[in-house]
Design a protein around this motif. Structure first.
Motif, PDB file in Angstrom:
ATOM      1  N   ILE A 159       0.844  -1.205   0.000  1.00 50.44           N
ATOM      2  CA  ILE A 159       0.000   0.000   0.000  1.00 50.44           C
ATOM      3  C   ILE A 159       0.877   1.253   0.000  1.00 50.44           C
ATOM      4  N   GLU A 160       1.906   1.244   0.847  1.00 50.19           N
ATOM      5  CA  GLU A 160       2.784   2.425   0.927  1.00 50.19           C
ATOM      6  C   GLU A 160       3.488   2.680  -0.401  1.00 50.19           C
ATOM      7  N   ARG A 161       3.914   1.593  -1.066  1.00 43.94           N
ATOM      8  CA  ARG A 161       4.576   1.749  -2.380  1.00 43.94           C
ATOM      9  C   ARG A 161       3.614   2.373  -3.396  1.00 43.94           C
ATOM     10  N   ALA A 162       2.385   1.875  -3.415  1.00 43.48           N
ATOM     11  CA  ALA A 162       1.402   2.385  -4.384  1.00 43.48           C
ATOM     12  C   ALA A 162       1.101   3.861  -4.106  1.00 43.48           C
ATOM     13  N   ILE A 163       0.987   4.219  -2.821  1.00 46.41           N
ATOM     14  CA  ILE A 163       0.674   5.616  -2.486  1.00 46.41           C
ATOM     15  C   ILE A 163       1.839   6.533  -2.859  1.00 46.41           C
ATOM     16  N   ALA A 164       3.052   6.065  -2.628  1.00 41.22           N
ATOM     17  CA  ALA A 164       4.229   6.893  -2.951  1.00 41.22           C
ATOM     18  C   ALA A 164       4.320   7.166  -4.450  1.00 41.22           C
ATOM     19  N   ASN A 165       3.660   6.324  -5.266  1.00 41.80           N
ATOM     20  CA  ASN A 165       3.743   6.483  -6.729  1.00 41.80           C
ATOM     21  C   ASN A 165       2.429   6.896  -7.366  1.00 41.80           C
ATOM     22  N   CYS A 166       1.478   7.375  -6.565  1.00 44.55           N
ATOM     23  CA  CYS A 166       0.183   7.665  -7.191  1.00 44.55           C
ATOM     24  C   CYS A 166       0.038   9.145  -7.522  1.00 44.55           C
ATOM     25  N   ALA A 167      -0.757   9.399  -8.558  1.00 40.57           N
ATOM     26  CA  ALA A 167      -1.053  10.773  -8.956  1.00 40.57           C
ATOM     27  C   ALA A 167      -2.413  11.199  -8.419  1.00 40.57           C
ATOM     28  N   LEU A 168      -3.243  10.201  -8.134  1.00 43.79           N
ATOM     29  CA  LEU A 168      -4.588  10.476  -7.619  1.00 43.79           C
ATOM     30  C   LEU A 168      -4.867   9.520  -6.458  1.00 43.79           C
ATOM     31  N   PHE A 169      -5.295  10.094  -5.325  1.00 40.44           N
ATOM     32  CA  PHE A 169      -5.685   9.292  -4.164  1.00 40.44           C
ATOM     33  C   PHE A 169      -7.134   9.642  -3.838  1.00 40.44           C
ATOM     34  N   VAL A 170      -7.984   8.610  -3.805  1.00 42.26           N
ATOM     35  CA  VAL A 170      -9.408   8.843  -3.531  1.00 42.26           C
ATOM     36  C   VAL A 170      -9.813   8.030  -2.304  1.00 42.26           C
ATOM     37  N   SER A 171     -10.455   8.695  -1.362  1.00 36.13           N
ATOM     38  CA  SER A 171     -10.954   8.017  -0.168  1.00 36.13           C
ATOM     39  C   SER A 171     -12.478   8.006  -0.258  1.00 36.13           C
ATOM     40  N   GLY A 192       2.690  14.138  -3.733  1.00 36.02           N
ATOM     41  CA  GLY A 192       2.265  15.061  -4.787  1.00 36.02           C
ATOM     42  C   GLY A 192       0.962  14.667  -5.462  1.00 36.02           C
ATOM     43  N   ALA A 193       0.232  13.710  -4.873  1.00 32.36           N
ATOM     44  CA  ALA A 193      -1.013  13.252  -5.495  1.00 32.36           C
ATOM     45  C   ALA A 193      -2.150  14.234  -5.240  1.00 32.36           C
ATOM     46  N   LYS A 194      -3.080  14.265  -6.169  1.00 33.30           N
ATOM     47  CA  LYS A 194      -4.345  14.977  -5.925  1.00 33.30           C
ATOM     48  C   LYS A 194      -5.164  14.090  -4.994  1.00 33.30           C
ATOM     49  N   CYS A 195      -5.752  14.666  -3.949  1.00 37.43           N
ATOM     50  CA  CYS A 195      -6.469  13.859  -2.951  1.00 37.43           C
ATOM     51  C   CYS A 195      -7.946  14.261  -2.923  1.00 37.43           C
ATOM     52  N   VAL A 196      -8.795  13.268  -3.132  1.00 38.93           N
ATOM     53  CA  VAL A 196     -10.237  13.533  -3.237  1.00 38.93           C
ATOM     54  C   VAL A 196     -10.990  12.650  -2.248  1.00 38.93           C
ATOM     55  N   GLU A 197     -11.968  13.267  -1.580  1.00 47.81           N
ATOM     56  CA  GLU A 197     -12.785  12.489  -0.645  1.00 47.81           C
ATOM     57  C   GLU A 197     -14.205  12.367  -1.198  1.00 47.81           C
ATOM     58  N   LEU A 198     -14.741  11.148  -1.203  1.00 47.57           N
ATOM     59  CA  LEU A 198     -16.123  10.901  -1.621  1.00 47.57           C
ATOM     60  C   LEU A 198     -16.814  10.251  -0.426  1.00 47.57           C
ATOM     61  N   ASN A 199     -17.743  10.953   0.186  1.00 45.96           N
ATOM     62  CA  ASN A 199     -18.350  10.419   1.418  1.00 45.96           C
ATOM     63  C   ASN A 199     -19.707  11.078   1.636  1.00 45.96           C
ATOM     64  N   LEU A 200     -20.453  10.503   2.552  1.00 48.01           N
ATOM     65  CA  LEU A 200     -21.758  11.079   2.879  1.00 48.01           C
ATOM     66  C   LEU A 200     -21.573  12.454   3.511  1.00 48.01           C
ATOM     67  N   GLU A 201     -20.516  12.583   4.298  1.00 48.37           N
ATOM     68  CA  GLU A 201     -20.247  13.844   5.003  1.00 48.37           C
ATOM     69  C   GLU A 201     -18.734  14.021   5.072  1.00 48.37           C
ATOM     70  N   ARG A 202     -18.304  15.228   5.403  1.00 48.95           N
ATOM     71  CA  ARG A 202     -16.873  15.476   5.549  1.00 48.95           C
ATOM     72  C   ARG A 202     -16.340  14.579   6.672  1.00 48.95           C
ATOM     73  N   SER A 203     -15.213  13.918   6.412  1.00 52.13           N
ATOM     74  CA  SER A 203     -14.705  12.966   7.399  1.00 52.13           C
ATOM     75  C   SER A 203     -13.827  13.667   8.429  1.00 52.13           C
ATOM     76  N   ALA A 204     -13.364  12.888   9.422  1.00 52.78           N
ATOM     77  CA  ALA A 204     -12.549  13.447  10.503  1.00 52.78           C
ATOM     78  C   ALA A 204     -11.266  14.068   9.965  1.00 52.78           C
ATOM     79  N   ASN A 205     -10.732  13.537   8.851  1.00 55.11           N
ATOM     80  CA  ASN A 205      -9.501  14.094   8.271  1.00 55.11           C
ATOM     81  C   ASN A 205      -9.795  14.824   6.950  1.00 55.11           C
ATOM     82  N   GLY A 206     -11.040  15.314   6.822  1.00 49.90           N
ATOM     83  CA  GLY A 206     -11.497  15.944   5.573  1.00 49.90           C
ATOM     84  C   GLY A 206     -10.654  17.144   5.149  1.00 49.90           C
ATOM     85  N   GLY A 207     -10.018  17.835   6.116  1.00 52.40           N
ATOM     86  CA  GLY A 207      -9.213  19.012   5.816  1.00 52.40           C
ATOM     87  C   GLY A 207      -7.984  18.716   4.962  1.00 52.40           C
ATOM     88  N   TRP A 208      -7.593  17.457   4.893  1.00 53.56           N
ATOM     89  CA  TRP A 208      -6.394  17.081   4.128  1.00 53.56           C
ATOM     90  C   TRP A 208      -6.662  16.994   2.627  1.00 53.56           C
TER      91      TRP A 208
END
Ligand code: OAD
Length: 233
Positions: A159-171, A192-208
């Motif tokens: 997981i850490e390897r994939a995250i270190a090499n990703c351009a897009l991270f979606v939670s 350096g990835a773009k980080c996107v959250e898809l959820n019913l509501e803003r999550s506890a770490n939504g500010g990231w």
């Protein structure tokens, strides 16, 4: 760089009829984490722990993948680049929807492990605390092959390897309360990835996150990924 990492949580399976953990009527309102999701709880009362996971296995039999699971599988098929689906969910709905590269970081409900010989076996029914291991024939050591609080999640190097090499991270569909999963967005941002959250509501770490889309997983997940299918990002 075209790598995509998607992290999913219980909210993605909610519309398939599986309970989430932290909702007002969620699993952690009805059961104490200490009793059913820790090694100490299992040592105290294995029968109680088995009945909790047996009930979840029974619920999973009636569940079907929903549009969010299907959209993620379709995106993976069409994506021209690396793709890893990291899930905190122990159900098999991503696989049933057709996802291929799935890392179950909290284990899998349909597997049991022997605490004596450490072998892992498929299981689709209830486990009895006194049952014998089909591998070593010793009784009383079978446990669900899931990760409990205080245990090391599975697949972290991958997981850490994939995250270190990703351009897009979606939670998607996770409350962002449980680490290390809740910290993946920080690692993705550092990469350096773009980080996107898809959820019913803003999550506890939504500010990231750089962007948030809020609504039902069956709507926001297909909408978000359909727009990116085949674009390589
Ligand atoms: P939670 O129950 O903490 O959070 C579920 C999230 O999904 C919440 O933010 C909800 O708002 C959202 N949600 C609910 N229904 C939704 C829907 N239909 N569409 C979109 N979002 C929806 O579950 P997780 O974040 O997955 O670990 O929990 C993380 C870990 O905590 C679990 O893997 C489990 C638990 O303790 C262990 O047991 C080790």
């Amino acid at each position: 760089m075209t790598g995509v990492v998607v992290l999913t949580g219980a909210g993605v399976s909610a519309e398939s009829g599986l309970a989430t953990f932290r909702a007002a009527d969620g699993l952690w309102e009805k059961h104490r984490i200490e009793d059913v999701a820790t090694p100490e709880g299992f040592a105290r009362d294995a029968g109680l722990v088995h009945s909790f996971y047996n009930a979840r296995r029974a619920a999973l039999k009636k569940a079907r993948p929903n549009r969010a699971h299907l959209a993620l599988a379709e995106f993976e098929r069409e994506h021209r680049g690396d793709f890893l689906l990291v899930t905190q969910n122990i159900d098999d709905l991503h696989e049933r929807a057709g996802s291929g590269n799935v890392a179950h970081m909290h284990g899998e409900l349909l597997k049991m492990r022997c605490g004596k010989c450490e072998k892992v076996f498929p299981i689709d029914c209830g486990i009895d605390a006194r049952e014998k291991c089909p591998g070593c024939d010793v009784a009383g050591y079978l446990r669900p092959d899931v990760v409990w609080f205080g245990e090391m999640p599975y697949h972290l190097p991958r997981i850490e390897r994939a995250i270190a090499n990703c351009a897009l991270f979606v939670s998607a569909g996770t409350s962002g309360n449980v680490y290390p999963a809740a910290g993946f967005v920080g690692a993705a941002k550092s990469a350096g990835a773009k980080c996107v959250e898809l959820n019913l509501e803003r999550s506890a770490n939504g500010g990231w996150f750089d962007e948030g889309r809020y609504g039902l997983a069956s709507e926001v997940v297909p909408e978000f990924f359909a727009a990116r299918a085949g674009t390589g990002a």
